[in-house]
Design an enzyme around this catalytic site. Structure first.
Site, PDB file in Angstrom:
ATOM      1  N   HIS A  17      -1.099   4.114   1.419  1.00 53.90           N
ATOM      2  CA  HIS A  17      -1.286   5.326   2.776  1.00 53.90           C
ATOM      3  C   HIS A  17      -0.836   5.435   3.695  1.00 53.90           C
ATOM      4  O   HIS A  17       0.553   3.959   3.566  1.00 53.90           O
ATOM      5  CB  HIS A  17      -2.640   5.107   3.271  1.00 53.90           C
ATOM      6  CG  HIS A  17      -3.408   3.745   3.546  1.00 53.90           C
ATOM      7  ND1 HIS A  17      -2.941   3.370   4.962  1.00 53.90           N
ATOM      8  CD2 HIS A  17      -4.379   3.067   3.641  1.00 53.90           C
ATOM      9  CE1 HIS A  17      -3.495   1.811   5.052  1.00 53.90           C
ATOM     10  NE2 HIS A  17      -4.519   2.014   4.870  1.00 53.90           N
ATOM     11  N   HIS A  20       0.616   1.847   5.638  1.00 52.73           N
ATOM     12  CA  HIS A  20       1.515   1.371   4.450  1.00 52.73           C
ATOM     13  C   HIS A  20       2.641   1.850   4.658  1.00 52.73           C
ATOM     14  O   HIS A  20       3.844   0.912   4.873  1.00 52.73           O
ATOM     15  CB  HIS A  20       0.964   0.911   2.545  1.00 52.73           C
ATOM     16  CG  HIS A  20       0.312   0.552   2.537  1.00 52.73           C
ATOM     17  ND1 HIS A  20      -0.937   1.234   2.524  1.00 52.73           N
ATOM     18  CD2 HIS A  20      -0.791  -0.970   2.763  1.00 52.73           C
ATOM     19  CE1 HIS A  20      -1.938   0.840   2.232  1.00 52.73           C
ATOM     20  NE2 HIS A  20      -1.870   0.133   2.687  1.00 52.73           N
ATOM     21  N   CYS A 128     -10.838  -8.845   3.172  1.00 57.96           N
ATOM     22  CA  CYS A 128      -9.913  -9.672   4.132  1.00 57.96           C
ATOM     23  C   CYS A 128      -9.268 -10.522   2.992  1.00 57.96           C
ATOM     24  O   CYS A 128      -8.640 -11.344   2.876  1.00 57.96           O
ATOM     25  CB  CYS A 128     -10.436 -10.542   4.797  1.00 57.96           C
ATOM     26  SG  CYS A 128     -10.857  -9.668   6.057  1.00 57.96           S
ATOM     27  N   CYS A 142     -18.780  -8.576   7.369  1.00 56.75           N
ATOM     28  CA  CYS A 142     -16.852  -8.226   7.764  1.00 56.75           C
ATOM     29  C   CYS A 142     -17.192  -7.212   8.810  1.00 56.75           C
ATOM     30  O   CYS A 142     -17.427  -6.278   7.729  1.00 56.75           O
ATOM     31  CB  CYS A 142     -16.159  -8.844   6.719  1.00 56.75           C
ATOM     32  SG  CYS A 142     -14.717  -8.568   7.186  1.00 56.75           S
ATOM     33  N   HIS A 145     -14.381  -4.811   7.469  1.00 61.84           N
ATOM     34  CA  HIS A 145     -14.835  -3.974   5.644  1.00 61.84           C
ATOM     35  C   HIS A 145     -16.036  -4.206   6.039  1.00 61.84           C
ATOM     36  O   HIS A 145     -16.473  -2.692   4.875  1.00 61.84           O
ATOM     37  CB  HIS A 145     -14.444  -5.376   5.123  1.00 61.84           C
ATOM     38  CG  HIS A 145     -12.365  -5.362   4.603  1.00 61.84           C
ATOM     39  ND1 HIS A 145     -12.023  -6.516   5.038  1.00 61.84           N
ATOM     40  CD2 HIS A 145     -11.668  -4.621   4.027  1.00 61.84           C
ATOM     41  CE1 HIS A 145     -10.863  -6.065   5.092  1.00 61.84           C
ATOM     42  NE2 HIS A 145     -10.902  -4.804   4.231  1.00 61.84           N
ATOM     43  N   LYS A 294     -10.329   4.125  12.127  1.00 59.17           N
ATOM     44  CA  LYS A 294      -9.731   3.639  11.594  1.00 59.17           C
ATOM     45  C   LYS A 294      -9.128   4.461  10.003  1.00 59.17           C
ATOM     46  O   LYS A 294      -9.734   5.489   9.287  1.00 59.17           O
ATOM     47  CB  LYS A 294     -10.790   2.628  10.986  1.00 59.17           C
ATOM     48  CG  LYS A 294      -9.563   1.114  10.558  1.00 59.17           C
ATOM     49  CD  LYS A 294     -11.122   0.183  10.122  1.00 59.17           C
ATOM     50  CE  LYS A 294     -10.331  -0.814   9.049  1.00 59.17           C
ATOM     51  NZ  LYS A 294     -11.427  -1.201   8.726  1.00 59.17           N
ATOM     52  N   LYS A 297     -10.594   4.234   2.985  1.00 59.58           N
ATOM     53  CA  LYS A 297     -11.152   5.348   1.817  1.00 59.58           C
ATOM     54  C   LYS A 297     -12.718   5.255   2.464  1.00 59.58           C
ATOM     55  O   LYS A 297     -13.161   7.125   2.171  1.00 59.58           O
ATOM     56  CB  LYS A 297     -11.517   4.053   0.909  1.00 59.58           C
ATOM     57  CG  LYS A 297     -10.695   4.900  -0.151  1.00 59.58           C
ATOM     58  CD  LYS A 297     -10.534   4.165  -1.289  1.00 59.58           C
ATOM     59  CE  LYS A 297      -9.658   3.948  -2.805  1.00 59.58           C
ATOM     60  NZ  LYS A 297     -10.186   3.088  -4.029  1.00 59.58           N
TER      61      LYS A 297
HETATM   62  N1  MSP Z   1      -1.778  -8.903   0.791  1.00 63.80           N
HETATM   63  C1  MSP Z   1      -1.498  -8.327   1.827  1.00 63.80           C
HETATM   64  C2  MSP Z   1      -0.362  -9.396   2.851  1.00 63.80           C
HETATM   65  C3  MSP Z   1       0.469 -10.642   2.120  1.00 63.80           C
HETATM   66  S1  MSP Z   1       2.127 -10.271   2.717  1.00 63.80           S
HETATM   67  C4  MSP Z   1       2.747 -11.809   2.462  1.00 63.80           C
HETATM   68  C5  MSP Z   1      -2.473  -7.233   2.779  1.00 63.80           C
HETATM   69  N2  MSP Z   1      -1.617  -6.373   2.240  1.00 63.80           N
HETATM   70  S2  MSP Z   1      -2.204  -5.040   2.533  1.00 63.80           S
HETATM   71  O1  MSP Z   1      -2.089  -3.684   1.137  1.00 63.80           O
HETATM   72  O2  MSP Z   1      -3.405  -4.880   3.459  1.00 63.80           O
HETATM   73  O3  MSP Z   1      -1.925  -4.484   3.404  1.00 63.80           O
HETATM   74  C6  MSP Z   1      -1.575  -5.016   4.840  1.00 63.80           C
HETATM   75  C7  MSP Z   1      -0.442  -4.423   5.801  1.00 63.80           C
HETATM   76  O4  MSP Z   1      -0.752  -3.217   5.532  1.00 63.80           O
HETATM   77  C8  MSP Z   1      -0.839  -4.223   7.115  1.00 63.80           C
HETATM   78  O5  MSP Z   1      -0.209  -5.763   7.830  1.00 63.80           O
HETATM   79  C9  MSP Z   1       0.177  -3.770   8.069  1.00 63.80           C
HETATM   80  O6  MSP Z   1       2.514  -4.111   7.721  1.00 63.80           O
HETATM   81  C10 MSP Z   1       0.038  -2.665   6.934  1.00 63.80           C
HETATM   82  N3  MSP Z   1      -0.675  -1.587   7.273  1.00 63.80           N
HETATM   83  C11 MSP Z   1      -2.322  -0.893   6.871  1.00 63.80           C
HETATM   84  N4  MSP Z   1      -3.067  -0.235   7.826  1.00 63.80           N
HETATM   85  C12 MSP Z   1      -2.423  -0.046   8.885  1.00 63.80           C
HETATM   86  C13 MSP Z   1      -2.895   0.721   9.634  1.00 63.80           C
HETATM   87  N5  MSP Z   1      -3.452   1.894   9.522  1.00 63.80           N
HETATM   88  N6  MSP Z   1      -1.945   1.152  10.457  1.00 63.80           N
HETATM   89  C14 MSP Z   1      -0.797   0.612  11.019  1.00 63.80           C
HETATM   90  N7  MSP Z   1      -0.278  -0.741   9.375  1.00 63.80           N
HETATM   91  C15 MSP Z   1      -0.900  -0.508   8.700  1.00 63.80           C
HETATM   92  O7  MSP Z   1      -2.454  -7.179   4.213  1.00 63.80           O
END
Ligand code: MSP
Length: 508
Positions: A17, A20, A128, A142, A145, A294, A297
């Protein structure tokens, strides 16, 4: 100088999304910028596959986790590709090279005496992928989530994080810019100062993961596997070449605030235990909210970044991501704001500036621009500190401030057109020299701006340069300066950079 930049590796339990896309865009802007400055850049992104939540989604779909991951990884590779990201490698934690490296890495910590066996009983949040203390829960759930964590009781392998408290504090005290922004540094430091608890680096009774080398009945805990990607990738991204001497520890990790502790506390301690140097720097950015909510999904407001790119193009999405929220802070964005910036800033302020400039050179000078730089040109003044100001801001990850500084010049050039009114100069034969100087300033200024913008707008910048008769491939940072444009011929009225897009919510 080496400049190694990373994004977190994303969980493949669903498709990407815009949250990411956000970190990937930020990392790409930095990677492109430092390449323009002639630095030796390596940019890594990829996916985190050995999570319990990945195994669960796979099971729901009746697939083996690896088969599931193989299927969904295509969507994750598509993300950087469609964003125009120039990552030098895309890591999957199921790569053989990664798995072998994780085993070696954990073995080193084990050999150093920092791993022991114990029974852990506690509440685990699969969202998490972490154990939670009672204090972290809100009404038994949590808060991130909104689910009740699961009770897990296992004999696991533990990493002696507590033994690293003093070394981490010393590190933070020696390097006040180890974590940026400063308020995140303080957050991480106070977490460490508050006392560190050992954490489990293995999981029993779940086969999905990297086997623990000295106890193959257990697999590495997903974070003990995932963090190591930043180092493992350097060992096999270029077959036959070990990139570690070149890029470690010159690494800058970008991450969202949700995973600060893992990166700013656990990871440096694990590196010290395994005998590696700690990262150069970590930058923790904020969270994007969509229409003040936020992105999740369950709220049903997940926007597929590829849909936005289909409508607005990658450059507009990158621009919006860098500009809509001050990088480092939380902020709310909306699809309307993307549309609005597209029209007002990209199409009008930048696009029209190019259209007008080229049309006037074509019309008033028959497309032939003589070299007319001047010592007292207002455009010289506008550009004077642009290169250093932008570079200084990007050195501290101020993607938003650097872009605003460039945009100042875009607005300045637009004012210059109005003030000088070349159409009036063109109607007076005696003012021919002034006309040439003015159009020279505009072509030259816009060319410098295009180079400055290239990290943000990698599709548009070369188009601007080509329309101005400049070499679209010459993006060296030294070109962000006044008066470098030689005399040119053959400048024709340019096609619009950003065509009109009708519906503001076309992508929603
Ligand atoms: N797999 C772990 C990270 C491991 S790194 C060794 C993880 N993955 S995640 O798919 O949940 O991605 C998290 C990251 O996605 C966040 O730290 C951020 O960089 C980005 N984001 C996900 N949602 C976000 C927002 N709504 N806003 C900004 N960035 C966000 O955690």
């Amino acid at each position: 100088m080496p400049y190694y930049v990373t994004t977190p590796i994303y969980y493949v339990n669903s498709t990407p999304h815009i949250g990411h896309a956000y970190t990937t865009i930020a990392a790409d802007i930095l990677a492109r910028h430092y390449r323009q400055r002639g630095e030796d850049v390596f940019f890594l992104t990829g996916v985190d596959e050995h999570a319990s939540k990945v195994a669960r989604v796979a099971a729901e779909q009746g697939l083996d986790p690896k088969a599931y991951a193989d299927r969904i990884v295509g969507a994750w590779r598509e993300l950087p590709r469609r964003l125009g990201a120039t990552n030098d490698f895309f890591i999957r934690t199921t790569d053989d090279g990664h798995k072998a490296f994780v085993q070696d890495f954990l073995q080193r910590i084990y050999d150093a005496g920092d791993i022991y066996q114990d029974v852990y009983a506690g509440l685990y949040c699969v969202g998490c992928e972490a154990f939670k203390t009672e204090a972290e829960l809100v009404e038994g759930k949590c808060p991130l989530h909104d689910v009740e964590p699961e009770w897990i009781e296992e004999r696991n392998w533990f990493f002696r994080l507590s033994a690293y408290q003093d070394r981490l504090l010393a590190l933070y005290d020696e390097r006040p810019d180890f974590v940026l922004p400063a308020f995140r540094f303080n957050e991480a430091r106070s977490f460490i100062a508050g006392g560190l608890q050992d954490f489990s680096i293995s999981r029993a009774g779940q086969p999905w993961g990297v086997p623990i080398p000295w106890d193959p009945d257990q697999v590495a805990y997903v974070w003990a596997d995932a963090l190591v990607n930043y180092l493992s990738a350097l060992t096999y991204a270029r077959p036959g070449e070990d990139l570690r001497p070149r890029f470690w520890p010159a690494v800058r990790h970008l991450l969202g605030k949700d995973i600060l502790r893992f990166h700013c506390v656990y990871w440096p301690a694990m590196l010290l235990a395994a005998g590696y140097e700690v990262p150069r720097q970590l930058f923790v950015h904020g969270y994007l909210l969509l229409d003040d909510r936020k992105i999740s999904k369950s709220l049903g407001n997940v926007v597929d970044p590829l849909d936005l790119i289909d409508v607005y193009g990658a450059d507009a999405v990158r621009f919006w991501a860098a500009r809509a929220v001050s990088f480092g802070h939380d902020g709310s964005v909306s699809i309307d704001s993307l549309h609005e910036r597209y029209e007002r800033e990209l199409a009008n302020e930048l696009g029209n500036l190019l259209s007008r400039t080229t049309a006037m050179v074509a019309r008033y000078l028959d497309g032939v621009l003589p070299a007319r730089p001047r010592g007292d040109s207002p455009v010289r003044a506008l550009l004077a500190t642009l290169a250093s100001d932008v570079a200084d801001r990007l050195d501290v990850y101020d993607l938003t401030g650097a872009l605003e500084r460039i945009w100042d010049v875009v607005r300045g050039l637009n004012r210059y057109v109005e003030e000088r009114a070349p159409w009036k100069l063109a109607s007076d034969e005696e003012r021919r020299r002034e006309l040439e100087e003015t159009l020279y300033d505009l072509v030259d200024g816009l060319g410098a701006v295009a180079v400055a913008l290239a990290a943000y707008l990698p599709e548009t910048s070369p188009r601007i340069l080509a329309a101005l008769g400049a070499d679209p491939a010459e993006l060296g940072w030294e070109r962000v300066a006044y008066g470098l444009t030689p005399a040119r011929a053959g400048i024709a009225a340019a096609a619009p950079l950003y065509p009109r897009i009708d519906a503001p919510t076309a992508a929603a």
